[in-house]
Scaffold this active site. Structure first.
Site, mmCIF file in Angstrom:
data_model
loop_
_atom_site.group_PDB
_atom_site.id
_atom_site.type_symbol
_atom_site.label_atom_id
_atom_site.label_comp_id
_atom_site.label_asym_id
_atom_site.label_seq_id
_atom_site.Cartn_x
_atom_site.Cartn_y
_atom_site.Cartn_z
ATOM 1 N N LYS A 79 0.845 -1.198 0.000
ATOM 2 C CA LYS A 79 0.000 0.000 0.000
ATOM 3 C C LYS A 79 0.880 1.246 0.000
ATOM 4 C CE LYS A 79 -3.782 2.099 2.651
ATOM 5 N NZ LYS A 79 -4.600 2.006 3.888
ATOM 6 N N SER A 154 -9.521 1.944 3.309
ATOM 7 C CA SER A 154 -8.680 2.667 2.388
ATOM 8 C C SER A 154 -7.671 1.785 1.641
ATOM 9 C CB SER A 154 -7.924 3.758 3.142
ATOM 10 O OG SER A 154 -7.052 3.176 4.093
ATOM 11 N N SER A 178 -9.639 -0.319 7.528
ATOM 12 C CA SER A 178 -9.099 -0.142 6.177
ATOM 13 C C SER A 178 -8.444 -1.372 5.565
ATOM 14 C CB SER A 178 -8.088 1.007 6.159
ATOM 15 O OG SER A 178 -8.752 2.239 6.132
#
Lengths: 480, 99
Positions: A79, A154, A178
């Site tokens: 990420k 996210s 997330s």
């Protein structure tokens, strides 16, 4: 070799039996990731040089007969809020569009040392703030299962990368759900470890008392293997825990008979939906496995959203103060005074959701409101953590929904921030308490949208959580 | 009304965050609604509850201390590499002190 279905174990077997090399596997994964990316926008950028070098090191070890490490040759997506030395790290923000980190996050360094090969950096909501991945400055991610829908957020890019079969595992970050929510939306396994289990060194800070790094994977075992590698005390993060890391794989023995599982009343009473039906089928599977299911109560659940969005925005307003046009790549050109430079750089650089959270956080910390909002929320956090401590006196694990609904359509919720916040209800409670939680695929709706089951356990008891998730997976929990 | 436009302006000044007129109005309406929702917490009596700032685990008080050893640092070249404007080994900013 079919990269999109290989497990970590199969990759190891393939390398050691010389069926393929790590370099070949990496080239194949990169080719597939590049060709799939126009569909989903899961990756923001790739790192061919770094990946190739790592793959070559693995191949050299194999050819010398050395142990190439527990993640040997495994293509990993990271990420883009997690720092990678000399590889651009944007946090999904215009403000960091050209930021090149001078060091690696501890989790990144550890997984590379273990033989992992970094494929690329994945898209995410700006500074990990969002539940749909629509807040990225570089465009939304589309859910590989249904391209008109969001992948969740996210860590939407990491979940999509794993779901579409380009990365075998991925690192995400979780502050209020997330990792678990996108894992649930994309039909993969996502783990939020105990707070402090994985070092936050090199994780760009959003809300420091709630931020976690954790794995996403296509099965429970691979998620546990990745966590095994990245977990453990790190001197560079004073909040990283000293507790010893258990050997997760050896504790995943499939035996969950008589395991006491709590089903929190407050989580199920409003879940009269298809998601509820899918979950009910999953709970039947647990029953058949011999789990001892009982209803429990987490009485302060209803206050968690208000509590969380005060604490996380307060911490965010402080953490994001550093993006001021001095140190990080972008500065508004026209400013004449220092204050004006701060104001315009930040005004032009941050997206809408970041601005909203900075404003909310600054407000709840400001003179006259600190006690009413921030201190009050911290006290309510104590009550929520206490709910869990009491529940774990009666049960070994808790099973709950991850999200009230499956993946929604792009644009469906973006204009109503409060509504978007409310969708985090089932994931933020565990985050506030700092306990380990995960989402494991539980089945699909009639439309074919994945639904995850959440498993929560005591602090540092990832082993019980994995044992239950693994037994559930093997019993066909995912096949529904 | 939980928050006025004037207060939103004040908070944006505290946060060093420039908002366009249109953003300001929208922000005001959204914050108002969110803050009204936050009032829910006042239903709870927390007078005897300690605040929780951090997840804490048992460890010796000195557990996080380490030997004071010399270690390599980033160095100014690397530290400045991402600066929008730098020179002579420093971050450059608009003039702060008037003569």
């Amino acid at each position: 070799m079919t990269i999109s279905s290989l497990t970590i174990h199969q990759i190891r077997q393939g390398l050691l039996s010389r069926k393929f090399s790590a370099a070949e596997l990496f080239a194949e994964a990169l080719r597939l990731a590049r060709s799939e990316n126009p569909k989903t926008n899961a990756y923001l950028h790739f790192c061919p040089e770094r990946g190739e070098a790592a793959a070559r090191r693995v191949d050299q070890k194999v050819s010398r007969g050395e142990d190439p490490g527990p993640l040997a040759g495994v293509p990993v997506a990271i990420k883009d809020v997690i720092l990678t030395r000399n590889v651009r790290t944007t946090c999904g923000s215009r403000l960091l569009a050209n930021y090149i980190p001078p060091y690696d996050a501890t989790a990144v360094a550890r997984l590379e040392q273990a033989g992992g090969v970094i494929l690329g950096k994945t898209n995410c909501d700006e500074f990990a703030m969002g539940s749909s991945n629509e807040n990225s400055a570089f465009g939304p991610v589309r859910n590989p299962v249904a391209l008109d829908r969001v992948p969740g957020g996210s860590s939407g890019g990491s979940a999509a990368a794993v779901a579409q079969g380009t990365a075998v595992v991925a690192l995400g970050s979780d502050t209020g759900g997330s990792i678990r929510q996108p894992a649930s939306f994309c039909g993969v396994t996502g783990v939020t470890p105990t707070y402090g289990r994985v070092s936050r060194y090199g994780l760009v800070a959003f809300a420091s008392s709630l931020d976690h790094i954790g794995p996403l994977a296509r099965n429970v075992k691979d998620a546990a293997l990745l966590l095994q590698v990245i977990a453990g005390r790190d001197e560079m993060d004073s909040t990283s825990a000293f507790a010893p890391v258990e050997d997760y794989l050896s504790l995943m023995d499939g035996n969950v008979r008589s395991m006491k599982i709590g089903l929190p009343r407050e989580y199920f009473q409003n879940l009269q939906s298809e998601t509820g039906d899918v979950l009910a089928r999953g709970i039947e599977v647990l029953k058949k496995l011999g789990c001892d299911l009982r209803e429990i109560s987490l009485p302060h659940t209803d206050y968690a959203i208000a509590c969380y969005y005060i604490i996380c925005t307060a911490e965010a307003s402080s953490n994001l103060a550093r993006y001021d046009g001095v140190r990080y790549t972008i500065r508004a050109a026209e400013a004449e005074s220092l204050i004006e430079m701060y104001r315009t750089t930040r005004g032009q650089g941050f997206g809408t959701e970041c601005k909203r959270r900075i404003m909310l956080g600054t407000y709840v910390l400001s003179a006259g409101y600190y006690d009413a909002y921030y201190l009050k929320a911290q006290k309510v956090r104590t009550l929520i953590a206490r709910d869990f401590a009491r529940a774990f006196q009666q049960v070994d694990a808790i099973v709950a929904p991850v999200s009230p609904f499956p993946a929604f359509r792009l644009g469906e919720k973006i204009d109503d921030p409060l509504d978007m916040y409310l969708s985090d209800i089932y994931t933020i409670t565990g985050s506030l308490a700092g306990i380990p939680c995960m989402s494991v695929p539980c089945g699909k709706t009639a439309q074919g949208l994945p639904v995850g089951m959440q498993i929560l356990a005591k602090h540092f008891d990832e082993a019980s959580m994995f044992r239950l998730a693994d037994a559930f997976e093997k019993a066909g929990g995912t096949a529904a | 009304m939980k928050i006025t436009e004037k207060e939103v302006q004040y908070v944006s000044a505290l946060a060093h965050l420039q908002l366009e007129e249109e953003e300001l109005q929208r922000m005001c309406a959204e914050l108002d609604r969110i803050l009204a929702y936050m009032d829910k917490l006042n239903e709870l009596d927390t007078s005897n509850v300690e605040p929780m700032a951090q997840v804490l685990y048992d460890a010796e008080e000195t557990a996080t201390l380490r030997e004071d050893l010399e270690q390599p640092t980033l160095g100014s070249q690397l530290a400045l590499a991402n600066a929008p404007v730098a020179g002579a080994g420093y971050f450059k900013v608009p003039k702060v002190i008037e003569r």
